[in-house]
Design a protein around this motif. Structure first.
Motif, PDB file in Angstrom:
ATOM      1  N   LEU A   1       0.822  -1.210   0.000  1.00 31.75           N
ATOM      2  CA  LEU A   1       0.000   0.000   0.000  1.00 31.75           C
ATOM      3  C   LEU A   1       0.855   1.259   0.000  1.00 31.75           C
ATOM      4  N   THR A   2       1.997   1.204   0.668  1.00 30.97           N
ATOM      5  CA  THR A   2       2.922   2.336   0.636  1.00 30.97           C
ATOM      6  C   THR A   2       3.416   2.585  -0.777  1.00 30.97           C
ATOM      7  N   MET A   3       3.752   1.520  -1.477  1.00 26.76           N
ATOM      8  CA  MET A   3       4.201   1.673  -2.861  1.00 26.76           C
ATOM      9  C   MET A   3       3.090   2.258  -3.740  1.00 26.76           C
ATOM     10  N   LEU A   4       1.855   1.849  -3.495  1.00 24.30           N
ATOM     11  CA  LEU A   4       0.746   2.398  -4.276  1.00 24.30           C
ATOM     12  C   LEU A   4       0.544   3.884  -3.992  1.00 24.30           C
ATOM     13  N   VAL A   5       0.647   4.274  -2.728  1.00 23.47           N
ATOM     14  CA  VAL A   5       0.505   5.691  -2.387  1.00 23.47           C
ATOM     15  C   VAL A   5       1.644   6.499  -2.996  1.00 23.47           C
ATOM     16  N   LEU A   6       2.854   5.952  -2.971  1.00 21.42           N
ATOM     17  CA  LEU A   6       3.980   6.645  -3.604  1.00 21.42           C
ATOM     18  C   LEU A   6       3.786   6.745  -5.115  1.00 21.42           C
ATOM     19  N   GLY A   7       3.206   5.720  -5.723  1.00 25.16           N
ATOM     20  CA  GLY A   7       2.913   5.767  -7.153  1.00 25.16           C
ATOM     21  C   GLY A   7       1.918   6.853  -7.502  1.00 25.16           C
ATOM     22  N   ILE A   8       0.924   7.039  -6.637  1.00 24.11           N
ATOM     23  CA  ILE A   8      -0.040   8.119  -6.865  1.00 24.11           C
ATOM     24  C   ILE A   8       0.635   9.471  -6.649  1.00 24.11           C
ATOM     25  N   THR A   9       1.482   9.545  -5.626  1.00 22.23           N
ATOM     26  CA  THR A   9       2.145  10.815  -5.305  1.00 22.23           C
ATOM     27  C   THR A   9       3.050  11.276  -6.438  1.00 22.23           C
ATOM     28  N   TYR A  10       3.878  10.376  -6.941  1.00 23.64           N
ATOM     29  CA  TYR A  10       4.862  10.749  -7.956  1.00 23.64           C
ATOM     30  C   TYR A  10       4.415  10.448  -9.384  1.00 23.64           C
ATOM     31  N   THR A  11       3.203   9.954  -9.562  1.00 23.39           N
ATOM     32  CA  THR A  11       2.635   9.592 -10.882  1.00 23.39           C
ATOM     33  C   THR A  11       3.627   8.791 -11.720  1.00 23.39           C
ATOM     34  N   SER A  12       4.085   7.699 -11.141  1.00 18.70           N
ATOM     35  CA  SER A  12       5.042   6.831 -11.824  1.00 18.70           C
ATOM     36  C   SER A  12       4.508   5.399 -11.829  1.00 18.70           C
ATOM     37  N   ASN A  13       4.631   4.740 -12.963  1.00 19.22           N
ATOM     38  CA  ASN A  13       4.157   3.366 -13.084  1.00 19.22           C
ATOM     39  C   ASN A  13       5.101   2.364 -12.417  1.00 19.22           C
TER      40      ASN A  13
ATOM     41  N   PHE B   1       3.786   1.054  -9.136  1.00 18.19           N
ATOM     42  CA  PHE B   1       2.690   0.103  -9.256  1.00 18.19           C
ATOM     43  C   PHE B   1       3.209  -1.290  -9.597  1.00 18.19           C
ATOM     44  N   GLU B   2       4.239  -1.359 -10.431  1.00 18.31           N
ATOM     45  CA  GLU B   2       4.833  -2.655 -10.750  1.00 18.31           C
ATOM     46  C   GLU B   2       5.530  -3.247  -9.527  1.00 18.31           C
ATOM     47  N   ALA B   3       6.191  -2.398  -8.752  1.00 20.53           N
ATOM     48  CA  ALA B   3       6.833  -2.871  -7.527  1.00 20.53           C
ATOM     49  C   ALA B   3       5.786  -3.369  -6.522  1.00 20.53           C
ATOM     50  N   ALA B   4       4.655  -2.692  -6.447  1.00 18.66           N
ATOM     51  CA  ALA B   4       3.579  -3.125  -5.552  1.00 18.66           C
ATOM     52  C   ALA B   4       3.028  -4.474  -5.994  1.00 18.66           C
ATOM     53  N   MET B   5       2.944  -4.701  -7.293  1.00 20.54           N
ATOM     54  CA  MET B   5       2.466  -5.984  -7.784  1.00 20.54           C
ATOM     55  C   MET B   5       3.442  -7.102  -7.427  1.00 20.54           C
ATOM     56  N   LEU B   6       4.729  -6.832  -7.534  1.00 17.42           N
ATOM     57  CA  LEU B   6       5.734  -7.830  -7.158  1.00 17.42           C
ATOM     58  C   LEU B   6       5.698  -8.116  -5.659  1.00 17.42           C
ATOM     59  N   ILE B   7       5.529  -7.085  -4.854  1.00 19.46           N
ATOM     60  CA  ILE B   7       5.432  -7.288  -3.409  1.00 19.46           C
ATOM     61  C   ILE B   7       4.215  -8.146  -3.077  1.00 19.46           C
ATOM     62  N   ALA B   8       3.101  -7.894  -3.731  1.00 20.46           N
ATOM     63  CA  ALA B   8       1.891  -8.681  -3.483  1.00 20.46           C
ATOM     64  C   ALA B   8       2.101 -10.137  -3.891  1.00 20.46           C
ATOM     65  N   LEU B   9       2.742 -10.360  -5.014  1.00 20.42           N
ATOM     66  CA  LEU B   9       2.973 -11.729  -5.488  1.00 20.42           C
ATOM     67  C   LEU B   9       3.883 -12.488  -4.540  1.00 20.42           C
ATOM     68  N   PHE B  10       5.025 -11.906  -4.197  1.00 21.98           N
ATOM     69  CA  PHE B  10       5.961 -12.596  -3.318  1.00 21.98           C
ATOM     70  C   PHE B  10       5.412 -12.727  -1.901  1.00 21.98           C
ATOM     71  N   GLY B  11       4.656 -11.760  -1.452  1.00 18.39           N
ATOM     72  CA  GLY B  11       4.049 -11.851  -0.128  1.00 18.39           C
ATOM     73  C   GLY B  11       3.022 -12.964  -0.049  1.00 18.39           C
ATOM     74  N   PHE B  12       2.217 -13.120  -1.087  1.00 17.13           N
ATOM     75  CA  PHE B  12       1.223 -14.191  -1.103  1.00 17.13           C
ATOM     76  C   PHE B  12       1.890 -15.554  -1.105  1.00 17.13           C
ATOM     77  N   VAL B  13       2.903 -15.713  -1.941  1.00 17.66           N
ATOM     78  CA  VAL B  13       3.615 -16.994  -2.004  1.00 17.66           C
ATOM     79  C   VAL B  13       4.300 -17.281  -0.674  1.00 17.66           C
ATOM     80  N   GLY B  14       4.929 -16.273  -0.087  1.00 15.40           N
ATOM     81  CA  GLY B  14       5.585 -16.468   1.202  1.00 15.40           C
ATOM     82  C   GLY B  14       4.607 -16.827   2.305  1.00 15.40           C
TER      83      GLY B  14
END
Length: 92
Positions: free
Chosen positions: A49-61, A64-77
């Motif tokens: 969620l921090t990565m998503l908020v930072l993505g909104i703040t700095y308008t950088s994609n 969002f890709e980093a947040a997706m990777l964190i979600a994937l690895f977190g779920f698997v872990g």
């Protein structure tokens, strides 16, 4: 960016940092292994969620890709840790 959005994002980042500190405390001090696994889940969700908020703040994609990777690895872990706590082994 409107002032309301600007301050809302700053407050959200601060509250997510506080939540991450609370989860880190539970991860280090937790009385049982299940508490530590739940704290780790909370930690990766707050990090995502921090990565998503930072993505909104700095308008950088990239955020969002980093947040997706964190979600994937977190779920698997989380899945692996839950299986290990239930059965004592990961690979059958």
């Amino acid at each position: 960016m409107t002032p309301i959005l600007f301050w809302g994002l700053k407050i959200a980042l601060f509250l997510l940092a506080v939540a991450m500190l609370c989860a880190l405390f539970r991860l280090l001090v937790g009385p049982a292994a299940q508490d530590r696994v739940m704290a780790l889940d909370c930690l990766y969700i707050n990090g995502m969620l921090t990565m998503l908020v930072l993505g909104i703040t700095y308008t950088s994609n990239v955020y969002f890709e980093a947040a997706m990777l964190i979600a994937l690895f977190g779920f698997v872990g989380s899945t692996v840790l839950a299986k290990f706590l239930l059965r004592g082994e990961v690979i059958e």
